[in-house]
Design a protein around this motif. Sequence first.
Motif, PDB file in Angstrom:
ATOM      1  N   MET A 157      10.130  -2.047  -0.174  1.00 33.03           N
ATOM      2  CA  MET A 157       9.618  -0.767  -0.620  1.00 33.03           C
ATOM      3  C   MET A 157      10.764   0.053  -1.189  1.00 33.03           C
ATOM      4  N   ASP A 158      11.011  -0.060  -2.480  1.00 34.67           N
ATOM      5  CA  ASP A 158      12.061   0.685  -3.147  1.00 34.67           C
ATOM      6  C   ASP A 158      11.684   2.164  -3.195  1.00 34.67           C
ATOM      7  N   ALA A 159      12.596   3.027  -2.733  1.00 32.37           N
ATOM      8  CA  ALA A 159      12.289   4.458  -2.604  1.00 32.37           C
ATOM      9  C   ALA A 159      11.934   5.082  -3.949  1.00 32.37           C
ATOM     10  N   ARG A 160      12.647   4.676  -4.997  1.00 30.14           N
ATOM     11  CA  ARG A 160      12.364   5.262  -6.309  1.00 30.14           C
ATOM     12  C   ARG A 160      10.978   4.845  -6.807  1.00 30.14           C
ATOM     13  N   ASN A 161      10.641   3.583  -6.625  1.00 24.13           N
ATOM     14  CA  ASN A 161       9.305   3.130  -7.026  1.00 24.13           C
ATOM     15  C   ASN A 161       8.218   3.801  -6.206  1.00 24.13           C
ATOM     16  N   GLU A 162       8.492   3.987  -4.912  1.00 28.74           N
ATOM     17  CA  GLU A 162       7.512   4.655  -4.051  1.00 28.74           C
ATOM     18  C   GLU A 162       7.215   6.057  -4.575  1.00 28.74           C
ATOM     19  N   ALA A 163       8.267   6.805  -4.897  1.00 29.73           N
ATOM     20  CA  ALA A 163       8.081   8.173  -5.399  1.00 29.73           C
ATOM     21  C   ALA A 163       7.365   8.167  -6.740  1.00 29.73           C
ATOM     22  N   ARG A 164       7.773   7.274  -7.630  1.00 35.27           N
ATOM     23  CA  ARG A 164       7.154   7.208  -8.959  1.00 35.27           C
ATOM     24  C   ARG A 164       5.663   6.901  -8.856  1.00 35.27           C
ATOM     25  N   GLY A 218      10.877   8.804 -10.399  1.00 38.36           N
ATOM     26  CA  GLY A 218      11.352   8.504  -9.051  1.00 38.36           C
ATOM     27  C   GLY A 218      12.667   9.137  -8.686  1.00 38.36           C
ATOM     28  N   HIS A 219      13.194  10.000  -9.528  1.00 37.45           N
ATOM     29  CA  HIS A 219      14.483  10.636  -9.271  1.00 37.45           C
ATOM     30  C   HIS A 219      14.262  11.916  -8.455  1.00 37.45           C
ATOM     31  N   LEU A 220      14.079  11.762  -7.147  1.00 34.77           N
ATOM     32  CA  LEU A 220      13.837  12.918  -6.283  1.00 34.77           C
ATOM     33  C   LEU A 220      15.115  13.465  -5.663  1.00 34.77           C
ATOM     34  N   ALA A 221      16.201  12.737  -5.754  1.00 34.36           N
ATOM     35  CA  ALA A 221      17.453  13.211  -5.180  1.00 34.36           C
ATOM     36  C   ALA A 221      17.875  14.517  -5.856  1.00 34.36           C
ATOM     37  N   GLY A 222      18.160  15.524  -5.035  1.00 31.86           N
ATOM     38  CA  GLY A 222      18.606  16.810  -5.557  1.00 31.86           C
ATOM     39  C   GLY A 222      17.502  17.763  -5.949  1.00 31.86           C
ATOM     40  N   LEU A 258       9.546  11.480   1.067  1.00 28.50           N
ATOM     41  CA  LEU A 258      10.147  10.676  -0.005  1.00 28.50           C
ATOM     42  C   LEU A 258      11.406  11.352  -0.541  1.00 28.50           C
ATOM     43  N   ALA A 259      11.376  12.682  -0.650  1.00 24.68           N
ATOM     44  CA  ALA A 259      12.552  13.408  -1.130  1.00 24.68           C
ATOM     45  C   ALA A 259      13.700  13.314  -0.130  1.00 24.68           C
ATOM     46  N   ARG A 260      13.393  13.417   1.161  1.00 25.91           N
ATOM     47  CA  ARG A 260      14.441  13.295   2.177  1.00 25.91           C
ATOM     48  C   ARG A 260      15.074  11.909   2.127  1.00 25.91           C
ATOM     49  N   ALA A 261      14.242  10.886   1.927  1.00 29.98           N
ATOM     50  CA  ALA A 261      14.785   9.533   1.827  1.00 29.98           C
ATOM     51  C   ALA A 261      15.683   9.405   0.600  1.00 29.98           C
ATOM     52  N   ILE A 311      -2.455   5.440   7.050  1.00 29.45           N
ATOM     53  CA  ILE A 311      -1.512   5.666   8.150  1.00 29.45           C
ATOM     54  C   ILE A 311      -0.231   4.873   7.918  1.00 29.45           C
ATOM     55  N   LEU A 312      -0.374   3.616   7.485  1.00 30.39           N
ATOM     56  CA  LEU A 312       0.815   2.801   7.207  1.00 30.39           C
ATOM     57  C   LEU A 312       1.610   3.375   6.036  1.00 30.39           C
ATOM     58  N   ARG A 313       0.924   3.854   5.017  1.00 30.09           N
ATOM     59  CA  ARG A 313       1.613   4.422   3.855  1.00 30.09           C
ATOM     60  C   ARG A 313       2.370   5.690   4.268  1.00 30.09           C
ATOM     61  N   THR A 314       1.782   6.497   5.141  1.00 32.61           N
ATOM     62  CA  THR A 314       2.451   7.684   5.641  1.00 32.61           C
ATOM     63  C   THR A 314       3.707   7.309   6.414  1.00 32.61           C
ATOM     64  N   GLU A 315       3.608   6.283   7.241  1.00 28.85           N
ATOM     65  CA  GLU A 315       4.756   5.829   8.014  1.00 28.85           C
ATOM     66  C   GLU A 315       5.849   5.278   7.110  1.00 28.85           C
ATOM     67  N   ALA A 316       5.465   4.614   6.030  1.00 28.03           N
ATOM     68  CA  ALA A 316       6.450   4.076   5.091  1.00 28.03           C
ATOM     69  C   ALA A 316       7.252   5.192   4.445  1.00 28.03           C
ATOM     70  N   GLY A 317       6.612   6.320   4.170  1.00 27.27           N
ATOM     71  CA  GLY A 317       7.338   7.462   3.629  1.00 27.27           C
ATOM     72  C   GLY A 317       8.238   8.114   4.655  1.00 27.27           C
ATOM     73  N   ARG A 318       7.789   8.125   5.904  1.00 25.92           N
ATOM     74  CA  ARG A 318       8.569   8.760   6.978  1.00 25.92           C
ATOM     75  C   ARG A 318       9.788   7.919   7.354  1.00 25.92           C
ATOM     76  N   ASP A 319       9.629   6.588   7.336  1.00 24.97           N
ATOM     77  CA  ASP A 319      10.723   5.703   7.744  1.00 24.97           C
ATOM     78  C   ASP A 319      10.794   4.526   6.774  1.00 24.97           C
ATOM     79  N   PRO A 320      11.342   4.740   5.577  1.00 21.17           N
ATOM     80  CA  PRO A 320      11.306   3.701   4.543  1.00 21.17           C
ATOM     81  C   PRO A 320      12.185   2.496   4.835  1.00 21.17           C
TER      82      PRO A 320
END
Length: 297
Positions: free
Chosen positions: A1-8, A58-62, A88-91, A184-193
Amino acid sequence: MDARNEAREFLMSRRANLTPEQAGLPVFGHRRVTGLRRGEVALLADVSPEYYAKIERGHLAGVSDAVLESLARALQLDDAEREHLFDLARAANGAARPVRRRRPTTWVARDSLTRALDAIALGPAFVRNGRMDILATNALGRAFYDEVFKDPGQGNLARYCFLDERAQAFYPHWEAAADITVSILRTEAGRDPRDKQLHDLIGELSTRSDMFRTRWGAHNVRRHGAGTKEFHHHEVGDLTLTYEGMELTAEPGLSLLIYTAAPGSPSQERLQLLASLAATSTAGPPRSGHRTTIEER
């Protein structure tokens, strides 16, 4: 689960789900898609189209909290979706630190938690983590979810839902139950990627279930706190139960859920019958303190 792809993919899915009419925007001419365009989201969020396009890539950093709040309002995110966006932004900003690799350990319910579960006598009660592993139950919870602890569920509600054919009888409204499970699983993936066991579970379900894979791609998230559900238990029949979910402050990431039936209802009578059957049964694993292998954090 790539964080940038998840956000995008999350932002694209929310944009596609919101029509101009719902957003209060005028519609001119022919539109190839029913959802909002990127420029329309940028307008609603009061950011430049170029900046929003960068965010949606997917560029959520900053990205500031103020901009995230503006995006949440523009996309009309509910509380669970807004929280997921911030996760997702925190990750992306490195707040979710890598998990230290340790040898797996066996989680066992504390004696006080086991006693608390056993004190709940009128309905099924159980503790689960964000991966939907059932970690501990009271006696009635063990009888209620007896099929889940057998193959292919292996004590996991998501495996049971998508890999065990009996689940479609247990959940009379299986489609809704499946949607909730994936959310629920998708929510958990965002909380703990960086949860490896969650990655492995999602990979397993995506490989073995087309129905899971389709739902996973929808990027829907939700909170699971309270409500009413219908079940059909193979021993006592139809049950209509309300549930309450509570986070365990002493066990971060774990939730306690309790199901109850309306007093004097047929469902309460059937729960009492199930409790009686559970009390007289000598077969099966222990009723509480169900052991599961997890990685220490």
